[in-house]
Design a protein around this motif. Structure first.
Motif, PDB file in Angstrom:
ATOM      1  N   UNK A 139       0.849  -1.201   0.000  1.00 13.50           N
ATOM      2  CA  UNK A 139       0.000   0.000   0.000  1.00 13.50           C
ATOM      3  C   UNK A 139       0.879   1.242   0.000  1.00 13.50           C
ATOM      4  N   UNK A 140       1.844   1.269   0.895  1.00 14.44           N
ATOM      5  CA  UNK A 140       2.735   2.432   0.985  1.00 14.44           C
ATOM      6  C   UNK A 140       3.563   2.570  -0.295  1.00 14.44           C
ATOM      7  N   UNK A 141       3.975   1.451  -0.847  1.00  9.52           N
ATOM      8  CA  UNK A 141       4.779   1.458  -2.068  1.00  9.52           C
ATOM      9  C   UNK A 141       3.978   1.995  -3.253  1.00  9.52           C
ATOM     10  N   UNK A 142       2.675   1.707  -3.255  1.00  7.71           N
ATOM     11  CA  UNK A 142       1.816   2.078  -4.393  1.00  7.71           C
ATOM     12  C   UNK A 142       1.430   3.548  -4.412  1.00  7.71           C
ATOM     13  N   UNK A 143       1.500   4.223  -3.284  1.00  9.96           N
ATOM     14  CA  UNK A 143       1.079   5.620  -3.251  1.00  9.96           C
ATOM     15  C   UNK A 143       1.925   6.462  -4.190  1.00  9.96           C
ATOM     16  N   UNK A 144       1.331   7.497  -4.838  1.00  6.36           N
ATOM     17  CA  UNK A 144       0.016   8.087  -4.536  1.00  6.36           C
ATOM     18  C   UNK A 144      -1.163   7.440  -5.255  1.00  6.36           C
ATOM     19  N   UNK A 145      -0.963   6.286  -5.912  1.00  5.65           N
ATOM     20  CA  UNK A 145      -2.083   5.615  -6.569  1.00  5.65           C
ATOM     21  C   UNK A 145      -3.101   5.127  -5.539  1.00  5.65           C
ATOM     22  N   UNK A 146      -4.345   4.976  -5.972  1.00  3.68           N
ATOM     23  CA  UNK A 146      -5.366   4.384  -5.117  1.00  3.68           C
ATOM     24  C   UNK A 146      -5.152   2.869  -5.051  1.00  3.68           C
ATOM     25  N   UNK A 147      -5.617   2.280  -3.959  1.00  2.00           N
ATOM     26  CA  UNK A 147      -5.426   0.836  -3.752  1.00  2.00           C
ATOM     27  C   UNK A 147      -6.770   0.163  -3.462  1.00  2.00           C
ATOM     28  N   UNK A 148      -7.045  -0.872  -4.248  1.00  2.00           N
ATOM     29  CA  UNK A 148      -8.197  -1.745  -3.996  1.00  2.00           C
ATOM     30  C   UNK A 148      -7.688  -3.098  -3.513  1.00  2.00           C
ATOM     31  N   UNK A 149      -8.254  -3.605  -2.426  1.00  3.83           N
ATOM     32  CA  UNK A 149      -7.971  -4.976  -1.983  1.00  3.83           C
ATOM     33  C   UNK A 149      -9.016  -5.869  -2.641  1.00  3.83           C
ATOM     34  N   UNK A 150      -8.572  -6.828  -3.446  1.00  5.03           N
ATOM     35  CA  UNK A 150      -9.524  -7.571  -4.276  1.00  5.03           C
ATOM     36  C   UNK A 150     -10.214  -8.721  -3.532  1.00  5.03           C
ATOM     37  N   UNK A 151     -10.839  -9.599  -4.301  1.00  4.75           N
ATOM     38  CA  UNK A 151     -11.745 -10.594  -3.711  1.00  4.75           C
ATOM     39  C   UNK A 151     -11.056 -11.661  -2.863  1.00  4.75           C
ATOM     40  N   UNK A 152      -9.747 -11.578  -2.727  1.00  2.00           N
ATOM     41  CA  UNK A 152      -9.092 -12.400  -1.695  1.00  2.00           C
ATOM     42  C   UNK A 152      -9.759 -12.139  -0.343  1.00  2.00           C
ATOM     43  N   UNK A 153     -10.352 -10.955  -0.214  1.00  2.00           N
ATOM     44  CA  UNK A 153     -11.071 -10.577   1.016  1.00  2.00           C
ATOM     45  C   UNK A 153     -12.128 -11.618   1.390  1.00  2.00           C
ATOM     46  N   UNK A 154     -12.767 -12.192   0.374  1.00  4.22           N
ATOM     47  CA  UNK A 154     -13.859 -13.139   0.638  1.00  4.22           C
ATOM     48  C   UNK A 154     -13.381 -14.467   1.220  1.00  4.22           C
ATOM     49  N   UNK A 155     -12.079 -14.694   1.237  1.00  6.80           N
ATOM     50  CA  UNK A 155     -11.532 -15.931   1.808  1.00  6.80           C
ATOM     51  C   UNK A 155     -11.160 -15.775   3.284  1.00  6.80           C
ATOM     52  N   UNK A 156     -11.329 -14.561   3.815  1.00  9.16           N
ATOM     53  CA  UNK A 156     -10.958 -14.327   5.211  1.00  9.16           C
ATOM     54  C   UNK A 156     -11.864 -15.095   6.163  1.00  9.16           C
TER      55      UNK A 156
END
Length: 202
Positions: free
Chosen positions: A109-126
């Motif tokens: 996330x920090x590396x990607x700035x200033x771009x926006x960051x989306x956390x993808x559907x890996x979220x659904x496996x939590x």
């Protein structure tokens, strides 16, 4: 309402823009859930499209547990996106225990700035969605792409609304999962977000 069209080549991206997409999620290999597109594809999309492009940062199909070498590949791909003026990147990192890989997610996330960051559907496996939501909000993720752990946004609508309510606007929940041009009007009434994602959304 933001309609994010998930596509895997420049031609489809151009068609999606012409058909009314508000944003592109640019991938390759959608058959495995999407991987990072080529430099040439990313560059052409930035030059020829007038709508924001978010690029998938995923070095392979399969799980979301990455080796140090794969993380370096992801950083190099993020560098390319920065250099090309991409508006956002999309990634998701988990541990073997189906929890968010906090250290490496924060790093990317920090590396990607200033771009926006989306956390993808890996979220659904939590194993614990609200815990994961709190963690991602704490790290400053701009968006979370989810179908509420279900196969479709329609089936996951109750969980999606719970996540949206819980987040209290601290991040954007992007509803995904078989969202199409034909069912979008119904889904937009059922799910309390104004951002939707699909391969056939336009």
């Amino acid at each position: 309402m933001i309609k994010e069209s998930c596509i895997e080549n420049f031609s489809d991206a151009l068609n999606a823009q012409k058909s009314g997409a508000d944003r592109i999620e640019l991938c390759e290999n959608l058959a495995v859930g999407g991987t990072t597109p080529s430099y040439g594809t990313i560059k052409t999309c930035t030059e020829k499209l007038n709508i924001p492009v978010f690029v998938m940062i995923r070095p392979r199909g399969g799980n979301f547990v990455y080796t140090p070498e794969e993380l370096e590949i992801m950083k190099m791909d993020i560098d390319c996106c920065k250099q090309l003026g991409i508006q956002g990147v999309v990634f998701g990192l988990l541990t073997e225990n189906d929890e968010i890989d906090l250290e490496n997610t924060q790093m990317l996330i920090e590396y990607a700035r200033p771009m926006q960051v989306t956390f993808h559907k890996a979220f659904d496996e939590l194993s614990d969605l609200t815990k994961g939501l709190d963690q991602l909000i704490g790290m400053g993720v701009d968006r979370i792409l989810t179908s509420g752990t279900k196969a479709t946004a329609q089936e996951g609508s109750e969980i999606l609304n719970q996540l949206i309510s819980y987040s209290k606007g601290r991040t954007i929940i992007v509803a995904a999962g078989k969202v199409t041009k034909s069912n979008l009007p119904t889904l937009s009434k059922a799910i309390n977000t104004n951002e939707f994602h699909g391969k056939q959304i336009v």
